[in-house]
Design a protein around this motif. Structure first.
Motif, mmCIF file in Angstrom:
data_model
loop_
_atom_site.group_PDB
_atom_site.id
_atom_site.type_symbol
_atom_site.label_atom_id
_atom_site.label_comp_id
_atom_site.label_asym_id
_atom_site.label_seq_id
_atom_site.Cartn_x
_atom_site.Cartn_y
_atom_site.Cartn_z
ATOM 1 N N UNK A 1 -2.897 20.580 -6.975
ATOM 2 C CA UNK A 1 -3.259 21.844 -6.321
ATOM 3 C C UNK A 1 -4.725 22.151 -6.167
ATOM 4 N N UNK A 2 -5.486 21.056 -6.087
ATOM 5 C CA UNK A 2 -6.884 21.127 -5.529
ATOM 6 C C UNK A 2 -7.153 20.464 -4.530
ATOM 7 N N UNK A 3 -7.136 21.047 -3.115
ATOM 8 C CA UNK A 3 -7.379 19.969 -2.248
ATOM 9 C C UNK A 3 -8.330 19.150 -1.822
ATOM 10 N N UNK A 4 -9.461 19.384 -2.273
ATOM 11 C CA UNK A 4 -10.733 18.787 -2.138
ATOM 12 C C UNK A 4 -10.308 17.494 -3.134
ATOM 13 N N UNK A 5 -10.014 17.936 -4.485
ATOM 14 C CA UNK A 5 -9.785 16.627 -5.419
ATOM 15 C C UNK A 5 -8.676 15.797 -4.767
ATOM 16 N N UNK A 6 -7.576 16.308 -4.327
ATOM 17 C CA UNK A 6 -6.249 15.629 -3.973
ATOM 18 C C UNK A 6 -6.817 14.728 -2.712
ATOM 19 N N UNK A 7 -7.541 15.094 -1.867
ATOM 20 C CA UNK A 7 -8.152 13.969 -0.657
ATOM 21 C C UNK A 7 -8.782 12.955 -1.433
ATOM 22 N N UNK A 8 -9.720 13.255 -2.321
ATOM 23 C CA UNK A 8 -10.561 12.309 -2.666
ATOM 24 C C UNK A 8 -9.785 11.309 -3.611
ATOM 25 N N UNK A 9 -8.910 11.478 -4.342
ATOM 26 C CA UNK A 9 -8.144 10.844 -5.071
ATOM 27 C C UNK A 9 -7.235 9.843 -4.169
ATOM 28 N N UNK A 10 -6.882 10.389 -3.232
ATOM 29 C CA UNK A 10 -5.997 9.317 -2.257
ATOM 30 C C UNK A 10 -6.977 8.166 -1.788
ATOM 31 N N UNK B 1 0.627 -1.243 -0.170
ATOM 32 C CA UNK B 1 -0.006 -0.011 0.129
ATOM 33 C C UNK B 1 0.770 1.292 0.018
ATOM 34 N N UNK B 2 1.873 1.304 0.819
ATOM 35 C CA UNK B 2 2.955 2.530 0.967
ATOM 36 C C UNK B 2 3.765 2.635 -0.408
ATOM 37 N N UNK B 3 4.014 1.507 -1.019
ATOM 38 C CA UNK B 3 4.643 1.703 -2.274
ATOM 39 C C UNK B 3 3.846 2.550 -3.451
ATOM 40 N N UNK B 4 2.351 1.898 -3.429
ATOM 41 C CA UNK B 4 1.733 2.463 -4.559
ATOM 42 C C UNK B 4 1.411 3.758 -4.371
ATOM 43 N N UNK B 5 0.890 4.262 -2.972
ATOM 44 C CA UNK B 5 0.703 5.671 -2.539
ATOM 45 C C UNK B 5 1.700 6.522 -2.954
ATOM 46 N N UNK B 6 3.098 6.173 -2.581
ATOM 47 C CA UNK B 6 4.434 6.848 -3.061
ATOM 48 C C UNK B 6 4.518 6.891 -4.584
ATOM 49 N N UNK B 7 3.789 6.003 -5.088
ATOM 50 C CA UNK B 7 3.959 6.374 -6.763
ATOM 51 C C UNK B 7 3.137 7.316 -7.421
ATOM 52 N N UNK B 8 1.863 7.418 -6.702
ATOM 53 C CA UNK B 8 0.731 8.252 -7.050
ATOM 54 C C UNK B 8 1.000 9.918 -6.424
ATOM 55 N N UNK B 9 1.597 9.613 -5.044
ATOM 56 C CA UNK B 9 1.201 11.005 -4.431
ATOM 57 C C UNK B 9 2.129 12.326 -4.797
ATOM 58 N N UNK B 10 3.136 12.190 -5.493
ATOM 59 C CA UNK B 10 3.799 13.476 -6.089
ATOM 60 C C UNK B 10 2.971 13.921 -7.125
ATOM 61 N N UNK B 11 2.230 13.192 -7.852
ATOM 62 C CA UNK B 11 1.635 13.525 -8.914
ATOM 63 C C UNK B 11 0.135 14.181 -8.528
ATOM 64 N N UNK B 12 -0.331 13.486 -7.527
ATOM 65 C CA UNK B 12 -1.527 13.967 -6.824
ATOM 66 C C UNK B 12 -1.342 15.319 -6.363
ATOM 67 N N UNK B 13 -0.309 15.556 -5.731
ATOM 68 C CA UNK B 13 -0.025 16.989 -5.194
ATOM 69 C C UNK B 13 0.169 18.227 -6.173
#
Length: 404
Positions: free
Chosen positions: A375-384, A360-372
């Motif tokens: 720059x739309x906080x509500x969307x970033x939280x939903x995508x996570x 789980x941590x590896x996959x979240x790390x793969x996506x998180x830099x792109x999610x950040x």
């Protein structure tokens, strides 16, 4: 809303835009008859499962009205709807390059125009939900989004429900404007969506497009951008997650991008990341950048990364660069497809992290830099949260064939 042929020819003449032969961006035409029904042997259709498109690529009746728009917009934003017999003639420079988009331009039953007025800076995003209520009848929508000069706005499209949809979105970013468009495919598992998005970016304007595809059975997006003057900047970000073994066959998610540098001193940056899990999951990413003779001093880079989480998946990734002038700042591309990083997993496991949590941590790390970068906080939280839900389907349950 209307641009004359003479005006368009004048702009093209000023920028010295000439015809370039390429199988990756065919010559356009508004005449449907100029676009034969694809057979799957064409380069631009060879990855797409035509038999699963419910005839959208051919001659499906597009008069259905199973997809409608629901908008939530700050004061000052103009949102208009038009009758089916009133084709929108946006000033984006869009010309259909395939049968689907040509038919949508002529036949869309629902048409909308969204305008952010000149020098308006919105303090909240515009949310537009495209809601589908059934797959039995094909629907088509055409929307023209205009950010007038020196405006600043974020517009979020959310595709939800069930639908068989072909849609066209034209985007005009005026001189000096800053526009972010986020498009989220959060369909039910039975949806089929063929989408076309075309943006024209004005002098010294900034355009960011974020394309997120998680839901749906078959999703194919063609996203293109061109420049109406020097100094423009385009950023295209994308993330997708394809599953296999659904009741409707493994998910097919396909993104095709084309950035046409039609003016000097322009910039483009493309980053797409995807993950796949389950038997039959298939993703396709085709990136193409054309640097024309007039486009001196430009800088461009495109990147695609795919993470294969289980056996039985297929990720196709094809970056392309076409360069007609050597007078540029820089141009490059990168593409990689791989499994879990064994070293990362070993590092986490050696420190007492359970295997499922490590994955789980590896996959979240793969996506998180792109999610950040969205720059739309509500969307970033939903995508996570959505990434977490996708992982729970298979990988965190020890899906058979998962990569150890």
């Amino acid at each position: 809303m209307t641009v004359t042929d003479a005006a368009r020819e004048s702009v093209e003449s000023a920028l010295e835009v000439t015809k370039v032969d390429s199988h990756l961006h065919p010559e356009g035409s508004f005449d449907v008859a100029d676009h034969p029904v694809p057979t799957g042997r064409e380069e631009v259709w060879r990855f797409t499962p035509l038999k699963r498109l419910r005839d959208l690529h051919a001659d499906a009746d597009l008069s259905g009205t199973h997809v409608g728009a629901e908008a939530d917009a700050p004061d000052g934003v103009r949102i208009e709807s038009f009758e089916a017999d009133s084709p929108l003639r946006g000033s984006s420079g869009f010309v259909p390059v395939d049968r689907v988009s040509a038919r949508v331009w002529h036949e869309a039953a629902r048409r909308y125009a969204v305008t952010v007025p000149r020098e308006t800076e919105l303090d909240a995003p515009v949310f537009i939900d495209m809601r589908g209520t059934g797959i039995d009848e094909a629907s088509a929508t055409h929307l023209v989004l205009t950010a007038e000069p020196h405006s600043k706005a974020t517009v979020v499209f959310r595709f939800i429900g069930s639908a068989t949809l072909a849609d066209l979105t034209e985007i005009v970013v005026g001189d000096g404007a800053q526009l972010t468009v986020v498009s989220i495919d959060d369909w039910e598992d039975d949806a089929v969506h063929l989408g076309h998005r075309h943006a024209q970016v004005g002098r010294d304007a900034t355009f960011k497009h974020v394309d997120v595809s998680f839901g749906g059975n078959v999703v194919r997006h063609d996203t293109t951008a061109e420049y109406a003057g020097p100094g423009g900047s385009v950023e295209m970000l994308g993330m997708y997650f394809a599953d296999g073994d659904t009741d409707h066959g493994g998910q097919h998610i396909e993104h095709r991008l084309f950035v046409d540098h039609t003016a000097p001193n322009t910039r483009s940056n493309v980053i797409y990341k995807g993950a796949l899990q389950g038997e039959g999951a298939h993703t396709v990413w085709i990136g193409n950048v054309l640097i024309r003779k007039v486009a001196e001093g430009i800088e461009t880079y495109e990147e695609n990364r795919n993470l294969v989480l289980t056996d039985g998946c297929q990720a196709d990734s094809v970056p392309n660069l076409e360069i007609e002038t050597g007078e540029i700042e820089g141009a490059g591309h990168a593409s990689a497809t791989g499994r879990f990083d064994d070293e990362q997993l070993f590092y986490l496991r050696s420190r007492g992290v359970e295997e499922a949590e490590a994955r789980r941590l590896v996959v979240h790390g793969f996506f998180n830099d792109l999610i950040r970068k969205i720059d739309v906080p509500a969307i970033e939280e939903k995508l996570t949260e959505t990434v977490e839900a996708e992982l729970a389907k298979n990988v965190l349950k020890g899906f058979p064939g998962s990569v150890a």
